[in-house]
Write a protein that holds these residues in place. Structure first.
Motif, PDB file in Angstrom:
ATOM      1  N   LEU A   1       0.783  -1.182   0.011  1.00  0.00           N
ATOM      2  CA  LEU A   1       0.022  -0.136   0.225  1.00  0.00           C
ATOM      3  C   LEU A   1       0.923   1.191  -0.076  1.00  0.00           C
ATOM      4  O   LEU A   1       0.578   2.256  -0.684  1.00  0.00           O
ATOM      5  N   ILE A   2       1.857   1.255   0.580  1.00  0.00           N
ATOM      6  CA  ILE A   2       2.850   2.647   0.674  1.00  0.00           C
ATOM      7  C   ILE A   2       3.428   2.665  -0.441  1.00  0.00           C
ATOM      8  O   ILE A   2       3.446   3.843  -1.075  1.00  0.00           O
ATOM      9  N   GLY A   3       4.177   1.516  -1.018  1.00  0.00           N
ATOM     10  CA  GLY A   3       4.649   1.779  -2.459  1.00  0.00           C
ATOM     11  C   GLY A   3       3.870   1.971  -3.610  1.00  0.00           C
ATOM     12  O   GLY A   3       4.185   3.055  -4.337  1.00  0.00           O
ATOM     13  N   SER A   4       2.749   1.491  -3.548  1.00  0.00           N
ATOM     14  CA  SER A   4       1.816   1.751  -4.575  1.00  0.00           C
ATOM     15  C   SER A   4       1.206   3.234  -4.567  1.00  0.00           C
ATOM     16  O   SER A   4       1.113   3.857  -5.465  1.00  0.00           O
ATOM     17  N   SER A   5       1.212   3.713  -3.286  1.00  0.00           N
ATOM     18  CA  SER A   5       0.432   5.148  -2.962  1.00  0.00           C
ATOM     19  C   SER A   5       1.650   6.055  -3.452  1.00  0.00           C
ATOM     20  O   SER A   5       1.299   7.082  -4.089  1.00  0.00           O
ATOM     21  N   ILE A   6       2.892   5.834  -3.232  1.00  0.00           N
ATOM     22  CA  ILE A   6       3.816   6.888  -3.639  1.00  0.00           C
ATOM     23  C   ILE A   6       4.012   6.602  -5.131  1.00  0.00           C
ATOM     24  O   ILE A   6       4.177   7.602  -6.016  1.00  0.00           O
ATOM     25  N   GLY A   7       3.850   5.602  -5.788  1.00  0.00           N
ATOM     26  CA  GLY A   7       4.197   5.359  -7.293  1.00  0.00           C
ATOM     27  C   GLY A   7       2.791   6.066  -7.978  1.00  0.00           C
ATOM     28  O   GLY A   7       3.076   7.010  -8.978  1.00  0.00           O
ATOM     29  N   ALA A   8       1.703   5.819  -7.275  1.00  0.00           N
ATOM     30  CA  ALA A   8       0.543   6.834  -8.039  1.00  0.00           C
ATOM     31  C   ALA A   8       0.692   8.246  -7.721  1.00  0.00           C
ATOM     32  O   ALA A   8       0.430   8.923  -8.929  1.00  0.00           O
TER      33      ALA A   8
ATOM     34  N   ILE B   1       0.918  11.177 -20.067  1.00  0.00           N
ATOM     35  CA  ILE B   1       1.376  10.278 -21.136  1.00  0.00           C
ATOM     36  C   ILE B   1       2.768   9.479 -20.629  1.00  0.00           C
ATOM     37  O   ILE B   1       3.057   8.421 -20.903  1.00  0.00           O
ATOM     38  N   LEU B   2       3.159  10.128 -19.436  1.00  0.00           N
ATOM     39  CA  LEU B   2       4.381   9.467 -18.816  1.00  0.00           C
ATOM     40  C   LEU B   2       4.045   8.264 -17.959  1.00  0.00           C
ATOM     41  O   LEU B   2       2.884   8.427 -17.404  1.00  0.00           O
ATOM     42  N   THR B   3       4.757   7.292 -17.737  1.00  0.00           N
ATOM     43  CA  THR B   3       4.407   6.318 -16.832  1.00  0.00           C
ATOM     44  C   THR B   3       5.427   6.103 -15.552  1.00  0.00           C
ATOM     45  O   THR B   3       6.813   6.102 -16.147  1.00  0.00           O
ATOM     46  N   THR B   4       4.923   5.524 -14.536  1.00  0.00           N
ATOM     47  CA  THR B   4       6.108   5.399 -13.449  1.00  0.00           C
ATOM     48  C   THR B   4       6.024   3.984 -12.911  1.00  0.00           C
ATOM     49  O   THR B   4       4.813   3.306 -12.699  1.00  0.00           O
ATOM     50  N   THR B   5       6.923   3.494 -12.891  1.00  0.00           N
ATOM     51  CA  THR B   5       7.314   2.128 -12.428  1.00  0.00           C
ATOM     52  C   THR B   5       8.253   2.143 -11.179  1.00  0.00           C
ATOM     53  O   THR B   5       9.213   2.782 -11.092  1.00  0.00           O
ATOM     54  N   VAL B   6       7.583   1.455  -9.961  1.00  0.00           N
ATOM     55  CA  VAL B   6       8.268   1.532  -8.741  1.00  0.00           C
ATOM     56  C   VAL B   6       9.124  -0.036  -8.169  1.00  0.00           C
ATOM     57  O   VAL B   6       8.375  -0.853  -8.419  1.00  0.00           O
TER      58      VAL B   6
ATOM     59  N   VAL C   1      12.890   8.369 -18.885  1.00  0.00           N
ATOM     60  CA  VAL C   1      13.205   9.605 -18.654  1.00  0.00           C
ATOM     61  C   VAL C   1      14.018  10.225 -17.578  1.00  0.00           C
ATOM     62  O   VAL C   1      15.210  10.776 -17.648  1.00  0.00           O
ATOM     63  N   LEU C   2      13.840   9.511 -16.427  1.00  0.00           N
ATOM     64  CA  LEU C   2      14.440  10.054 -15.124  1.00  0.00           C
ATOM     65  C   LEU C   2      14.284   8.634 -14.333  1.00  0.00           C
ATOM     66  O   LEU C   2      13.130   7.860 -14.320  1.00  0.00           O
ATOM     67  N   SER C   3      14.958   8.581 -13.218  1.00  0.00           N
ATOM     68  CA  SER C   3      14.681   7.831 -11.880  1.00  0.00           C
ATOM     69  C   SER C   3      14.941   8.743 -10.665  1.00  0.00           C
ATOM     70  O   SER C   3      15.552   9.540 -10.706  1.00  0.00           O
TER      71      SER C   3
END
Length: 580
Positions: free
Chosen positions: A276-283, A292-297, A413-415
Motif C-alpha cells: 500500500l505504501i509503495g503503490s501509493s507513492i508510485g501513484a 502520457i508518462l508512466t511510473t514504475t516503482v 526519462v528519469l529515476s
C-alpha cells in the motif's frame, strides 16, 4: 465422677455439592466467670462455690441439609458435645475428642476438629481450611465445648482458638484467614451459555456461645436480674463471594489473539514495493507528472520493531478488578466480592436476613461492563501505540518513462530514489519528510528531443517537478494509511465489543437467577424473633435454663422444584443448665 464417651455410627451418604470458605469475627478470650448473688427467698445458689449443676455445651461446624442430603446423621460430621450431670459424671462425644486441659471434677474442655477431607464424598470443598492459622492450633474448623461444675458453659465452632474465642472480624487481615469454601450452585441455577460452573464462596466463619448458668437460674427461679454478661453470643463471617467458571470469559483471549493477527495481516499489506505504501507513492508520482508518462516503482518498504501480540500480552494475562468484581481472562473466571455489595455481615441483629435483590446484584453487571469496556479500549490503545511507534523504512526507486513517437523510440526519462526512515505515526500524522533524489536516466539531448516531440516539459523541468512531490506524497500516504489502519482497528474494536457483550449477557443471566435460588441469614439465634422455622432450641423448663444457640450463617438453596434445603455454618450452643 465418671467420664463417659459416646460415638455415633457412621451413615453412608452420597450427594453432589461444592463449597469454599472464609470467616470474620472478633477476638475475645473467654474466662470462666463466677457470679456471687445474695439470697432470694429461702433458697440459695452459690455461684462462687456451687457444684452439682447439670449442663450441656456443643459446637458444630456444619449441619442441616444440602441438595437433598441430611448432614446431621453423618458420623464424619459429628459435632463436639459435652454433657455434665448433677453427680459430676461427664459424657464426651465423640469419644476421640481432644482434651484441651480439663480439670476434673471442676471443669471439662474438649474439641473435635472438623475433618474437611470427610466431605469429599459429598463434593464439598473445604480443603483451604486445613492450613495452619495463628492462634487456631486446631485449624479453621474447630468444634469446641466447655462445661463446669458451677454451671458456666460454653460452645464454639469454626475459626476459634483453643479457648473458644472467635478469630474472625471485618478487620481480620486476609493473610490470617484460610481459603474460602465453595458451595456449588450449578445444580440449582438454570443453564447459562458460556458459564460452566457457579459457586457461592463462604469465607471463614465462627460462632461462640457462653452462658453463666448459675446467674441465669437465680434470675429465672427467684427474679434476681442476671447481668448482661451472663449470656454472650458472638459470631463472625469473613466474607461471601460468587465465583464463576466462564469459558465465555476465556474466549476473550482467543478472540483478541485472532483479531490482532488479522490486524497484523493488514499491516503486512503496507510493505513491499507493491504494498500500500509503495503503490501509493508510485501513484502520487504518476499524478504529479503529465499523463502520457508512466511510473514504475521498485525497491522495498519494510516495517520493523512491531510486536502487536506482545503489546497486549499484559492485558490478556492481568486480571481485571475494581476491588469488587475480578475477571481473569486467562483462567476464564469471574469472581464477585458479595459482602462488599451487601449490608455488613457482621454485628448484625439476631436472625438478620441478607436480601439479594436488584439493588445489590445489578451493580455486579454494571461493574463488569465498565471493566471490560475499559479493557477493550486499552487493547485498542495499546495496538495503536505499537503501530505508531513501529519503524517504517522506505527505499524505493521510481522510474519514469516516455512512449515513442514516430521514428523516435520510447525512453526512460528519469529515476528518483525516494526514502524515509521513521515511525509509522509520522506517516499517519502527515509530518514525515520523504527524501527524493531524482536524476536524468541518460543523455539529456535525446531525452529532451523525445519530450519535445511529445509536447512535454524538458527533463530538467521534470526533475524539478518530481523533486517537489514530497509533501504531496506524504499527504496522500497519511490519508490512505489512516483509512486503512483506523478501519482495521475499528473492526477489531467491534469484534471485542461483540465478545464482551456475550460475557455481560452470561453474567447477567446468573445474577438474575440468584435471588430465586439463594437465601442468606446471619447471626441465627433460634430463641429470638424472626428465627427460621427449622432453627430449634431447648426452651427453659422447671429448674433448667434454656439452650442459648447461635449460628454464624444459614444458607438456603432452592432446588428448582419448590423445595429449599438449608445448611448452617458454625453453630455454637451453651445450655441447658439445671440447678443442683
Amino acid at each position: 465422677m465418671k467420664t463417659r464417651t459416646r460415638s455415633v455410627v457412621a451413615i453412608a451418604a452420597v450427594a453432589v455439592v461444592g463449597v469454599p470458605m472464609t470467616v470474620t469475627a472478633t477476638t475475645a478470650a473467654w474466662n470462666t466467670s463466677e457470679w456471687v448473688h445474695g439470697e432470694v427467698g429461702t433458697s440459695t445458689l452459690d455461684c462462687a462455690d456451687g457444684t452439682g449443676f447439670a449442663s450441656v455445651a456443643s459446637g458444630r461446624f456444619l449441619s442441616g441439609s444440602l441438595l437433598g442430603l441430611d448432614l446431621d446423621p453423618l458420623a464424619d460430621l459429628e459435632q463436639m458435645v459435652l454433657a455434665l450431670d448433677g453427680a459430676g459424671d461427664v459424657t464426651v462425644s465423640p469419644s476421640n475428642a481432644i482434651d484441651l486441659g480439663s480439670s476434673p471434677p471442676e471443669s471439662y474442655v474438649y474439641a473435635n476438629p472438623f475433618d474437611v477431607t470427610a466431605l469429599s464424598a459429598i463434593n464439598v470443598d473445604l480443603t483451604g481450611f486445613t492450613v495452619g492459622l495463628p492462634g487456631a492450633a486446631l485449624g479453621a474448623v474447630n468444634q469446641y465445648a466447655r462445661v463446669t461444675a458451677d454451671g458456666s458453659v460454653a460452645g464454639a465452632s469454626g475459626l476459634v482458638n483453643d479457648s473458644g474465642a472467635v478469630l474472625v472480624s471485618d478487620t481480620t487481615p486476609p493473610a490470617s484467614l484460610p481459603a474460602r469454601a465453595r458451595v456449588g450452585l450449578s445444580g440449582i441455577l438454570p443453564a447459562v451459555t458460556g458459564i460452566a460452573d457457579a459457586n457461592l464462596e463462604v469465607g471463614a466463619v465462627a460462632a461462640s456461645s457462653q452462658v453463666d448458668g448459675c446467674a441465669l437460674l437465680r434470675d429465672q427461679l427467684w427474679g434476681e436480674t442476671a447481668p448482661a454478661s451472663a449470656v454472650v453470643r458472638d459470631y463472625g463471617i469473613a466474607g461471601l463471594g460468587l465465583q464463576l467458571d466462564a469459558p465465555v470469559v476465556q474466549s476473550l483471549v482467543s478472540t483478541t489473539t485472532t483479531a490482532v493477527n488479522t490486524l497484523g495481516g493488514v499491516v503486512g499489506q503496507l510493505t513491499g514495493p507493491g504494498g500500500l505504501i509503495g503503490s501509493s507513492i508510485g501513484a502520487g508520482v504518476d499524478a504529479g507528472l503529465p499523463g502520457i508518462l508512466t511510473t514504475t516503482v521498485g525497491g522495498n518498504v519494510s516495517i520493523t520493531g512491531l510486536d502487536l501480540l506482545g503489546s497486549v500480552a499484559t492485558l490478556l494475562t492481568t486480571p481485571l478488578t475494581d476491588g469488587v468484581v475480578t475477571i481473569d481472562l486467562q483462567a476464564g473466571s469471574a469472581d464477585v466480592d458479595l459482602d462488599a455489595l451487601l449490608p455488613s455481615l457482621n454485628n448484625a441483629a439476631p436472625n438478620t436476613e441478607i436480601v439479594l435483590n436488584d439493588a445489590v446484584l445489578n451493580p455486579i453487571v454494571d461493574r463488569a461492563g465498565v471493566l471490560l469496556d475499559n479493557w477493550s479500549s486499552q487493547i485498542v490503545a495499546a495496538l495503536t501505540a505499537e503501530l505508531r511507534e513501529a519503524t517504517v523504512t522506505v527505499a524505493l526507486e521510481a522510474v519514469v518513462a516516455a512512449p515513442g513517437i514516430g521514428i523516435l523510440p520510447g525512453l526512460t526519462v528519469l529515476s528518483a530514489d525516494i526514502g524515509f526512515v521513521g515511525p509509522l505515526g509520522a506517516l499517519l500524522d502527515g509530518t514525515a519528510v520523504l527524501t527524493i533524489d531524482a536524476e536524468a536516466a541518460g543523455a539529456v539531448g535525446p531525452i529532451n528531443t523525445l519530450l519535445s516531440a511529445l509536447g512535454l516539459p524538458t527533463v530538467t523541468q521534470l526533475l524539478t517537478t518530481v523533486g517537489g512531490l514530497s509533501s504531496g506524497l506524504v499527504s496522500t500516504l497519511a490519508n490512505t494509511l489512516t483509512t486503512t489502519i483506523t478501519g482495521a482497528l475499528t473492526t477489531l474494536g467491534g469484534t471485542l465489543a461483540t465478545a464482551v457483550t456475550a460475557v455481560i449477557t452470561a453474567l447477567g443471566s446468573v445474577v438474575d437467577a440468584l435471588p430465586s435460588v439463594v437465601s442468606l441469614m446471619v447471626n441465627v439465634q433460634p430463641d429470638q424473633p424472626n428465627a427460621p422455622p427449622d432453627a430449634t432450641f431447648t426452651a427453659a423448663s422447671g429448674e433448667s435454663i434454656a439452650e442459648y444457640k447461635v449460628a454464624a450463617l444459614r444458607l438456603g438453596l432452592a432446588d428448582g422444584l419448590g423445595g429449599i434445603a438449608a445448611t448452617t455454618f458454625a453453630t455454637a450452643s451453651a445450655g441447658p443448665v439445671t440447678a443442683p
